[in-house]
Every structure is written in structure tokens, then in C-alpha cells.
Scaffold this active site. Structure first.
Site, PDB file in Angstrom:
ATOM      1  N   HIS A 169      47.603 -66.083  16.888  1.00 54.52           N
ATOM      2  CA  HIS A 169      48.057 -64.695  16.885  1.00 54.52           C
ATOM      3  C   HIS A 169      49.571 -64.750  17.102  1.00 54.52           C
ATOM      4  O   HIS A 169      50.042 -65.203  18.148  1.00 54.52           O
ATOM      5  CB  HIS A 169      47.378 -63.928  18.012  1.00 54.52           C
ATOM      6  CG  HIS A 169      47.680 -62.462  18.007  1.00 54.52           C
ATOM      7  ND1 HIS A 169      46.766 -61.515  18.419  1.00 54.52           N
ATOM      8  CD2 HIS A 169      48.784 -61.755  17.654  1.00 54.52           C
ATOM      9  CE1 HIS A 169      47.305 -60.307  18.316  1.00 54.52           C
ATOM     10  NE2 HIS A 169      48.532 -60.438  17.859  1.00 54.52           N
ATOM     11  N   ASN A 201      47.195 -64.739  12.474  1.00 58.10           N
ATOM     12  CA  ASN A 201      46.564 -63.478  12.874  1.00 58.10           C
ATOM     13  C   ASN A 201      47.641 -62.598  13.492  1.00 58.10           C
ATOM     14  O   ASN A 201      48.633 -63.089  13.998  1.00 58.10           O
ATOM     15  CB  ASN A 201      45.445 -63.797  13.885  1.00 58.10           C
ATOM     16  CG  ASN A 201      44.858 -62.573  14.555  1.00 58.10           C
ATOM     17  OD1 ASN A 201      44.709 -62.532  15.768  1.00 58.10           O
ATOM     18  ND2 ASN A 201      44.510 -61.564  13.785  1.00 58.10           N
ATOM     19  N   GLY A 245      41.986 -58.168  11.995  1.00 58.73           N
ATOM     20  CA  GLY A 245      41.178 -57.622  13.070  1.00 58.73           C
ATOM     21  C   GLY A 245      40.915 -56.150  12.874  1.00 58.73           C
ATOM     22  O   GLY A 245      40.029 -55.742  12.128  1.00 58.73           O
ATOM     23  N   CYS A 279      43.180 -63.978  24.638  1.00 58.07           N
ATOM     24  CA  CYS A 279      42.898 -62.646  25.183  1.00 58.07           C
ATOM     25  C   CYS A 279      43.671 -62.425  26.483  1.00 58.07           C
ATOM     26  O   CYS A 279      43.572 -63.237  27.404  1.00 58.07           O
ATOM     27  CB  CYS A 279      41.409 -62.483  25.433  1.00 58.07           C
ATOM     28  SG  CYS A 279      40.966 -60.848  26.072  1.00 58.07           S
ATOM     29  N   GLY A 315      48.783 -58.151  13.192  1.00 61.95           N
ATOM     30  CA  GLY A 315      49.545 -57.175  12.434  1.00 61.95           C
ATOM     31  C   GLY A 315      49.342 -57.197  10.937  1.00 61.95           C
ATOM     32  O   GLY A 315      50.082 -56.537  10.203  1.00 61.95           O
TER      33      GLY A 315
END
Length: 338
Positions: free
Chosen positions: A174, A214, A236, A103, A216
């Protein structure tokens, strides 16, 4: 040890997950998502370790059995606190403890955790080691491929190597860099280019370690393509904004032909759930806000969104708002068919 090995083995069957999303994947969201898939792994929002230890545990960590399998994502950089938070999560009934190393928000950076931990893989490894020693659950990490000016080859290799040696059972990546300054969290999900090949190369280096991808990914067709090269795929915002996408997860990803309930059944279940939440002191909007995208692209979707965005937010609103909104969708569908 045998118990833990079984839990890790079972974890490796989690080929599809809905990503942890702050302010979105709360318990009400997860109850909705579970109506569409029996197998998808669902995550909590990121919970800061201090909040798990000192906060109202039922409010912050509570969930219902219907949400399982559900994983707890923790945020923090203090190994002792994370170990204690992990123990609390295990006692609450979660099936996995995940550490947020991805994050990029200012709020997270100010606490020296999240994506900025990509710069200190030794600290991440220390935290993983402490959590592994504290619980019998799978302990996993979710990260970026790098941050700021880091070289994505060495940055991801360094983090992966250290957390693997520390005992992490899985690494979810990600497939974008995060820019800690100059980009908002939303921009960090869109502007840094996707680099799926980097995650594929990492998997080639760790053939026996669970690597998930993860970033897109918007369709189950895309998810299936990734699963030819990595162990797990995580969606997501695509799943949040269009929960119906999850209706084909069990068949497409897990080979389970079980059919979900009809939309009538799902709406009625969510109305009953909302009524119980209201009776316990909650508000309809706590539940209905996650349902706004349910009829994405379908006749009557605009009216559905209008009612859930207005009437459902009013003080004293009850589940009848959801039923009226659903009637509008049904009416529009009949009109189009005619």
C-alpha cells in the site's frame, strides 16, 4: 517441491486483486464479486491467527468453491500461531496465505500486529519463515511503505529484504505511510500522500520477485498503467462501492474476452444464493449489504439503495426485496431510454 513451485508460478499470474477489507470482504461479498470476474484474486477479511485456531472455523474461514481463486489474510505476530493458522487455511482450501503488515487500527495495534510490524521486520521475517515451512501454498505479505516517522526508503527496503530472504513469494505494498497515532483507519487511507514511485523503485530492485501495488487506485485504466511497472495491482474501496467496475477486469487485465452474465442472471443468482443463506439461518442483509453499490451512477440507483438499506434489513426479509429493487432499476432505465 514441484507442487509448490507450480502454485507459486500460477500465483504470479494474479495481476489484479480485490484488497482484503475488514468487515467488508466476507464470503458473501466475494460471491458477488466473482459474478463479475473469473480471474480477479479475492481476499478474505483479515483473520486473527487465534481466531483461526480456536474459533468456529466454518463461520470464520468457510467459503464456497465459486469464490476461487481466494486468499486468506492472517493477522498476528506469533510465528508458531501463524504457522498453525496457515496450515488450517491450507486444509480449508485457500490458495494463498497473506500476512497483514499494513492495518493501522487501534484494535490491531493492541495485538502487536498489522502496520506496527513495519517497525520489527525481523519478526515479520520469522513469521514468514514459519508459514513457509508449514504450508505448500504461496506465502505473501501486505505492508505499507513505512509508519510514523520512518524513512520510507530504509523502512521498506529493510522489510522487503528480510521477508524476501525468509521466502515470501510476493509483497503487496500500500503506497502510503501509516500513522499509528493521531489518524483513524479511514484517515490513514486518505491523508498520508501516495508514493507510487517508491513501490516502482522497489520493483526495480527485485526484478524476479512479485511486487504488487495498492492504494488510491480507482479505475482499470489506472490499474493498467501501474501494471507497466509492477506485477500486480490491488483495488479496495473502488471495487467494493462499484462492483460493476470488476466486469471489465478479465478483458482489460487478463485479455480474456469471456462475457459475464447479464444483470438479470446475476441478480437471480444472488437471490438464489441469499435464499440458501437465509435457509441456513442467515439474514438477507448479510448478502444484500454488499450489493448496495451495484448500480452506481445508473438510473434507479437511489431507489435500489433505499430498498436494500431499509427493507432488506428488516427481520424476515427475503430475496423478493432484491427483486423489487431490481425492478425499480429496470423501470427507471426504460423511462430514461424513452
Amino acid at each position: 517441491m514441484a507442487e509448490r513451485e507450480k502454485k507459486v508460478k500460477d500465483y504470479k499470474a494474479n495481476r489484479f486483486a480485490v484488497a482484503p477489507m475488514i468487515d467488508w470482504t466476507d464470503r458473501h461479498c466475494r460471491v458477488l464479486h466473482r459474478q463479475f470476474s473469473r480471474h480477479a484474486l479475492l481476499y478474505t477479511e483479515m483473520v486473527v491467527a487465534d481466531a483461526a485456531i480456536h474459533g468456529d472455523r466454518n463461520r470464520i474461514l468457510g467459503f464456497s468453491d465459486v469464490e476461487q481463486p481466494v486468499a486468506l489474510q492472517l493477522g498476528g505476530s506469533d510465528a508458531t500461531k501463524l504457522a498453525e493458522a496457515a496450515r488450517i487455511g491450507e486444509a480449508m482450501g485457500y490458495g494463498e496465505i497473506n500476512l497483514n503488515v499494513g492495518c493501522p487500527s487501534d484494535r490491531v495495534q493492541s495485538g502487536t500486529f498489522g502496520a506496527c510490524l513495519m517497525k520489527t521486520p525481523d519478526i515479520v521475517a520469522e513469521c514468514v519463515r514459519a508459514m513457509r515451512q508449514a504450508v505448500s501454498l504461496p506465502v505473501t505479505v501486505k505492508c505499507r511503505i513505512g509508519v510514523d516517522d520512518q524513512d520510507v526508503e530504509s523502512a521498506l527496503d529493510d522489510l522487503a529484504g528480510m521477508v524476501h530472504r525468509a521466502g515470501a513469494d510476493a509483497l503487496w505494498v500500500h503506497a502510503r505511510k501509516a500513522w499509528l497515532k493521531g489518524l483513524s483507519p479511514k484517515e490513514n487511507r486518505e491523508i498520508p500522500p501516495l508514493n507510487y514511485d517508491r513501490v516502482y523503485r522497489l520493483k526495480q530492485n527485485y526484478p524476479d520477485w512479485f511486487i504488487g501495488i495498492n492504494g488510491g487506485i480507482e479505475t482499470l485504466e489506472q490499474a493498467s498503467q501501474h501494471l507497466g511497472k509492477v506485477d500486480g495491482v490491488m483495488l479496495g474501496r473502488a471495487a467494493y462501492h462499484n462492483p460493476m467496475l470488476l466486469a471489465d477486469v478479465d478483458r482489460t487485465i487478463y485479455g480474456d474476452p469471456h462475457q459475464i452474465g447479464s444483470m438479470d442472471d446475476i441478480i437471480e443468482y444472488m437471490c438464489g444464493y441469499a435464499e440458501r443463506h437465509i435457509a441456513s439461518g442467515g439474514r438477507l442483509s448479510h448478502v444484500s449489504r454488499h450489493m448496495v453499490g451495484l448500480f452506481h451512477g445508473a438510473p434507479g440507483a437511489k431507489r435500489w439503495r433505499q430498498l436494500l438499506s431499509t427493507d432488506a434489513t428488516r427481520p424476515g426479509a427475503g430475496s423478493d426485496v432484491i427483486r423489487r429493487a431490481f425492478e425499480a432499476v429496470q423501470t427507471a432505465s426504460v423511462g430514461e431510454a424513452a
